[in-house]
Design a protein around this motif. Structure first.
Motif, PDB file in Angstrom:
ATOM      1  N   MET A  10      10.341  -3.838  -3.810  1.00  0.00           N
ATOM      2  CA  MET A  10       9.515  -2.690  -3.764  1.00  0.00           C
ATOM      3  C   MET A  10      10.478  -1.345  -3.917  1.00  0.00           C
ATOM      4  O   MET A  10      10.467  -0.447  -4.928  1.00  0.00           O
ATOM      5  CB  MET A  10       8.760  -2.186  -2.842  1.00  0.00           C
ATOM      6  N   GLU A  11      11.691  -1.152  -3.252  1.00  0.00           N
ATOM      7  CA  GLU A  11      12.584  -0.071  -3.456  1.00  0.00           C
ATOM      8  C   GLU A  11      13.220  -0.224  -4.623  1.00  0.00           C
ATOM      9  O   GLU A  11      13.554   0.767  -5.039  1.00  0.00           O
ATOM     10  CB  GLU A  11      13.305  -0.287  -2.251  1.00  0.00           C
ATOM     11  N   GLN A  12      13.455  -1.358  -5.156  1.00  0.00           N
ATOM     12  CA  GLN A  12      14.308  -1.444  -6.399  1.00  0.00           C
ATOM     13  C   GLN A  12      13.573  -1.248  -7.724  1.00  0.00           C
ATOM     14  O   GLN A  12      13.965  -0.615  -8.586  1.00  0.00           O
ATOM     15  CB  GLN A  12      14.829  -2.980  -6.690  1.00  0.00           C
ATOM     16  N   THR A  13      12.291  -1.580  -7.631  1.00  0.00           N
ATOM     17  CA  THR A  13      11.603  -1.463  -8.967  1.00  0.00           C
ATOM     18  C   THR A  13      10.609  -0.022  -8.809  1.00  0.00           C
ATOM     19  O   THR A  13      10.032   0.377  -9.784  1.00  0.00           O
ATOM     20  CB  THR A  13      10.577  -2.450  -9.080  1.00  0.00           C
ATOM     21  N   GLY A  14      10.211   0.219  -7.511  1.00  0.00           N
ATOM     22  CA  GLY A  14       9.253   1.310  -7.285  1.00  0.00           C
ATOM     23  C   GLY A  14       7.854   0.661  -7.313  1.00  0.00           C
ATOM     24  O   GLY A  14       6.843   1.709  -7.485  1.00  0.00           O
ATOM     25  N   ASP A  15       7.595  -0.430  -7.900  1.00  0.00           N
ATOM     26  CA  ASP A  15       6.317  -1.058  -7.685  1.00  0.00           C
ATOM     27  C   ASP A  15       5.754  -1.262  -6.391  1.00  0.00           C
ATOM     28  O   ASP A  15       6.343  -2.297  -5.573  1.00  0.00           O
ATOM     29  CB  ASP A  15       6.323  -2.369  -8.644  1.00  0.00           C
ATOM     30  N   TYR A  16       4.592  -0.612  -6.043  1.00  0.00           N
ATOM     31  CA  TYR A  16       4.019  -0.800  -4.660  1.00  0.00           C
ATOM     32  C   TYR A  16       3.475  -2.220  -4.441  1.00  0.00           C
ATOM     33  O   TYR A  16       2.632  -2.525  -5.345  1.00  0.00           O
ATOM     34  CB  TYR A  16       3.355   0.458  -4.126  1.00  0.00           C
ATOM     35  N   PHE A  47       8.623  -3.267  10.859  1.00  0.00           N
ATOM     36  CA  PHE A  47       9.165  -4.383   9.873  1.00  0.00           C
ATOM     37  C   PHE A  47       8.300  -4.354   8.622  1.00  0.00           C
ATOM     38  O   PHE A  47       8.905  -4.699   7.449  1.00  0.00           O
ATOM     39  CB  PHE A  47       9.544  -5.587  10.347  1.00  0.00           C
ATOM     40  N   LEU A  48       7.034  -4.411   8.668  1.00  0.00           N
ATOM     41  CA  LEU A  48       6.062  -4.384   7.516  1.00  0.00           C
ATOM     42  C   LEU A  48       5.938  -3.144   6.720  1.00  0.00           C
ATOM     43  O   LEU A  48       5.140  -2.941   6.069  1.00  0.00           O
ATOM     44  CB  LEU A  48       4.874  -5.161   7.948  1.00  0.00           C
ATOM     45  N   ARG A  49       6.893  -1.983   7.492  1.00  0.00           N
ATOM     46  CA  ARG A  49       6.419  -0.756   7.021  1.00  0.00           C
ATOM     47  C   ARG A  49       5.087  -0.098   7.041  1.00  0.00           C
ATOM     48  O   ARG A  49       4.532   0.563   6.424  1.00  0.00           O
ATOM     49  CB  ARG A  49       6.825  -0.674   5.300  1.00  0.00           C
ATOM     50  N   VAL A  50       4.567  -0.516   8.072  1.00  0.00           N
ATOM     51  CA  VAL A  50       3.228  -0.081   8.788  1.00  0.00           C
ATOM     52  C   VAL A  50       3.116   1.293   9.335  1.00  0.00           C
ATOM     53  O   VAL A  50       4.071   1.369  10.423  1.00  0.00           O
ATOM     54  CB  VAL A  50       2.346  -1.081   9.484  1.00  0.00           C
ATOM     55  N   ASP A  51       2.383   2.258   9.076  1.00  0.00           N
ATOM     56  CA  ASP A  51       2.309   3.512   9.723  1.00  0.00           C
ATOM     57  C   ASP A  51       1.525   3.106  11.061  1.00  0.00           C
ATOM     58  O   ASP A  51       0.373   2.665  10.987  1.00  0.00           O
ATOM     59  CB  ASP A  51       1.643   4.375   8.861  1.00  0.00           C
ATOM     60  N   THR A  52       2.000   3.254  12.103  1.00  0.00           N
ATOM     61  CA  THR A  52       1.327   2.823  13.350  1.00  0.00           C
ATOM     62  C   THR A  52       0.240   3.619  13.614  1.00  0.00           C
ATOM     63  O   THR A  52      -0.576   3.126  14.615  1.00  0.00           O
ATOM     64  CB  THR A  52       2.471   2.958  14.753  1.00  0.00           C
ATOM     65  N   LYS A  53      -0.019   4.853  13.074  1.00  0.00           N
ATOM     66  CA  LYS A  53      -0.997   5.841  13.423  1.00  0.00           C
ATOM     67  C   LYS A  53      -2.353   5.396  12.390  1.00  0.00           C
ATOM     68  O   LYS A  53      -3.402   5.691  12.602  1.00  0.00           O
ATOM     69  CB  LYS A  53      -0.776   7.173  13.199  1.00  0.00           C
TER      70      LYS A  53
END
Length: 334
Positions: A178-184, A203-209
């Motif tokens: 995702m970080e390399q390609t920009g595709d979410y 780790f999953l890049r989850v917003d805890t709120k």
């Protein structure tokens, strides 16, 4: 009532009559946003059904409002399960619920391969961790991996299991891409209750709120009672004997009335404890309280015992006892 006019067929609506408490809390995020999600809840709490709103949310992006049809070649959804048996179950589950929308579901495991043509015409691929790890690590064909927009990882608490490096690699590889390609790619993790759920969410890049949902004991599908029994024996052998005696008495209380699960601390002791319960019941002539000798149940169990490969399980099965541990899991290459 949850009702979404997603069907490409005129007059047909996809309807789910009722959501439980957990599903109701997740629905606004699962269906209304693209937030990464981590759901931790007890077994049987309805975690798997949370997948459907996330799938429908993704499909809605590719729907032509004028015609009501979907751009089927524009997206892929990956559902990762820990066992081949669960993969097959989820393929049937998704097919029965989503085929009306024209969605095709495919099974990708070590035993069930898919050709490029089959992958091209499939929108949801259900696979195992080990198989998806191989696909994403070695694949040079990105024609369909570039189309992935949603990945659901069931039983993500296996990060703590012997196979933990596999889901860890799969998730890290997805985030890196995702970080390399920009595709979410939306990540959805489904888990039993975890002590360090906030770490897994990070780790999953989850917003805890926004995308972190944790439900503990009060959300059990059935009420559970706890009873503590103190054993004062110091010597291991005597402690083991007393523990088994207490276990037998408790199991006997429910014999013939309800099914009973006994959790043991090791694989080896699982078979030992089950045989102790069986042998004690025979010695005390209470074995008929577990399975009546003249009933059809005993006949069926005896017949099925002949098909069991494991000697311990075969020895116990006809008496109404069974054992299970991680060694019996139908994993792939882990």
């Amino acid at each position: 009532m949850v009702e979404d006019n997603l069907s490409p067929h005129v007059g047909v609506r996809f309807t789910v009559p009722k959501l439980n408490r957990i599903q109701s809390k997740l629905y606004p995020v699962a269906f209304g946003t693209d937030e990464p999600v981590l759901l931790c809840a007890p077994t049987g709490a309805g975690k798997t059904n949370v997948t459907l709103p996330t799938v429908l949310n993704e499909m809605l992006k590719w729907r032509n409002k004028a015609t009501g049809t979907f751009a089927m070649d524009s997206f892929k959804i990956i559902y990762i399960a820990p066992m081949k048996a669960l993969v097959q179950e989820m393929v049937g589950n998704f097919t029965s619920r989503l085929s009306i929308l024209g969605i095709k579901v495919g099974e990708l495991t070590g035993d069930s391969q898919m050709t490029k043509a089959q992958i091209a015409e499939t929108q949801i691929i259900v696979t195992t961790l080990e198989k998806w790890d191989v696909v994403t690590r070695k694949s040079t064909d990105t024609s369909y991996t570039n189309l992935i927009r949603l990945i659901v990882i069931d039983e993500i608490h296996l990060l703590h299991d012997d196979c933990g490096p596999v889901p860890e690699s799969v998730i890290a590889r997805t985030v890196c891409r995702m970080e390399q390609t920009g595709d979410y790619v939306r990540l959805v993790g489904l888990s039993a209750t975890l002590p360090n759920y906030e770490d897994v969410a990070t780790f999953l890049r989850v917003d805890t709120k926004k995308g972190l949902f944790y439900f503990d004991a009060p959300y059990q599908p059935c009420d559970l009672q706890q009873q503590f029994i103190g054993i004062t024996e110091k010597k291991a052998i005597k402690w083991y004997q007393v523990t088994n005696t207490v276990c037998y008495k408790k199991v006997l209380d429910y014999a013939g009335k309800n099914q009973t699960l006994v959790f043991i601390h090791s694989r080896k002791e699982t078979a030992k404890t089950a045989k102790y319960l069986r042998d004690t019941a025979m010695e005390k002539e209470t074995i008929t309280q577990f399975v009546k000798p003249e009933g059809a149940t005993r006949e069926i169990l005896t017949e099925e015992a002949n098909n069991v490969k494991d000697p311990n399980l075969r020895d116990l099965f006809s008496f109404g006892f069974a054992i299970h541990h991680a060694g019996y899991r139908e994993r792939t290459e882990c």
